[in-house]
Each structure stands twice: as structure tokens, then as C-alpha cells.
Design an enzyme around this catalytic site. Sequence first.
Site, short mmCIF file in Angstrom:
data_model
loop_
_atom_site.label_atom_id
_atom_site.label_comp_id
_atom_site.label_asym_id
_atom_site.label_seq_id
_atom_site.Cartn_x
_atom_site.Cartn_y
_atom_site.Cartn_z
N ASP A 112 0.87 -1.16 0.00
CA ASP A 112 0.00 0.00 0.00
C ASP A 112 0.92 1.23 0.00
O ASP A 112 2.14 1.10 -0.15
CB ASP A 112 -0.98 -0.03 1.19
CG ASP A 112 -0.31 0.16 2.54
OD1 ASP A 112 0.94 0.26 2.62
OD2 ASP A 112 -1.05 0.21 3.54
N CYS A 159 3.13 -3.12 4.09
CA CYS A 159 2.29 -1.98 4.47
C CYS A 159 3.02 -1.27 5.61
O CYS A 159 4.23 -1.42 5.76
CB CYS A 159 0.87 -2.42 4.85
SG CYS A 159 0.72 -3.51 6.27
N THR A 207 2.74 -1.68 8.94
CA THR A 207 3.18 -2.61 10.00
C THR A 207 3.35 -4.04 9.50
O THR A 207 3.96 -4.85 10.18
CB THR A 207 2.15 -2.66 11.14
OG1 THR A 207 0.91 -3.16 10.61
CG2 THR A 207 1.96 -1.30 11.78
N HIS A 252 9.22 -24.65 9.10
CA HIS A 252 8.26 -25.40 9.91
C HIS A 252 6.81 -25.19 9.49
O HIS A 252 5.98 -26.07 9.73
CB HIS A 252 8.41 -25.02 11.38
CG HIS A 252 9.69 -25.48 11.97
ND1 HIS A 252 9.98 -25.36 13.31
CD2 HIS A 252 10.79 -26.06 11.42
CE1 HIS A 252 11.19 -25.83 13.56
NE2 HIS A 252 11.71 -26.25 12.42
N HIS A 267 6.78 -31.71 10.44
CA HIS A 267 6.08 -30.44 10.20
C HIS A 267 4.98 -30.58 9.15
O HIS A 267 4.00 -29.83 9.16
CB HIS A 267 7.07 -29.36 9.79
CG HIS A 267 8.18 -29.20 10.77
ND1 HIS A 267 7.97 -28.75 12.05
CD2 HIS A 267 9.50 -29.48 10.68
CE1 HIS A 267 9.12 -28.73 12.71
NE2 HIS A 267 10.06 -29.17 11.89
#
Length: 150
Positions: free
Chosen positions: A8, A65, A67, A98, A133
Site C-alpha cells: 500500500d 504496508c 506494519t 516449519h 512439520h
Amino acid sequence: MNIAIASDHAGFRLKEALKQTLDELAVDYEDLGTYDEHSVDYPDYARKVAEGVAAGRYDRGVLICGTGLGMCITANKVPGVRAVTAHDVFSARMSRAHNDANVLTMGERVIGPGLAAEVLKAWLTTEFEGGRHAGRVEKMRQVEREYHRP
């Protein structure tokens, strides 16, 4: 490997820096926007990348973005996507090794371009370990199937 990358407005500058990292690694990528710092809605870009990864048009996706969190939440709404926010190399590696993460999100307001490049490199070069995993990732898929029934 074919990557979709998008941001963004709040992640635009970091996305541009990470494209240079992809070029250095000779990784094929498609930039799905945004193409400047004018305000846009991050869910629109997260959705483009996530749907492309889920459909198999891209092997993995990268979303930036402010955060990394909004992009991650949105991308994870798309069935087949295992998006993670990673701002350190260890978490990036473990998300691949994992969890078989197929979308990486980061925040321009959280991480600098140098560390972001190292996180991206670690994430792109770490393979899923499978083994014990694989069963856990399959359990994640099962939860997704149960909640996304038509």
C-alpha cells in the site's frame, strides 16, 4: 521461483527497495502495485497477491504496508494462504522451515530496508523441512477446510 509483490502507500518505499533485492537474487517477480505513495486500501493489494499465490500463479508472495499486520490478516482470509509477518531473520526462516509459509508481510514503519532485505533473503532461500512439520501444516489445512465450506 515466481513471486508476487505488492504494497500500500505506507509500504511503497520498502517495496521498491525489496524489488532491488529480488533483482540481485535473480528472482522473477511481478509488482501488483501500488505504484506511488498516494493513499490506497491495503486489503485490495493483499487480496491480489494472496489470490495469485492460492491459485498457483505465483510460488510465493510478499506484501508491505505500514506494519505488515493488516496485509497479513487480509492475506490469511484467502484459502490456501499461510501468511506471516516477520521482522527478523529467525522468524522468517522458521516460517518457511516449519510452517511452509507462502506469503511474507513486513512493515515499512517497523523494519529498515537493510534488515528487510536480509529477512526476505532468508525467507526465499529456506525450504520447508516437511517430516513432522508436514502433518502440522496438514492440520492447518484441515482447519481451513472446515471453516471454508460452501
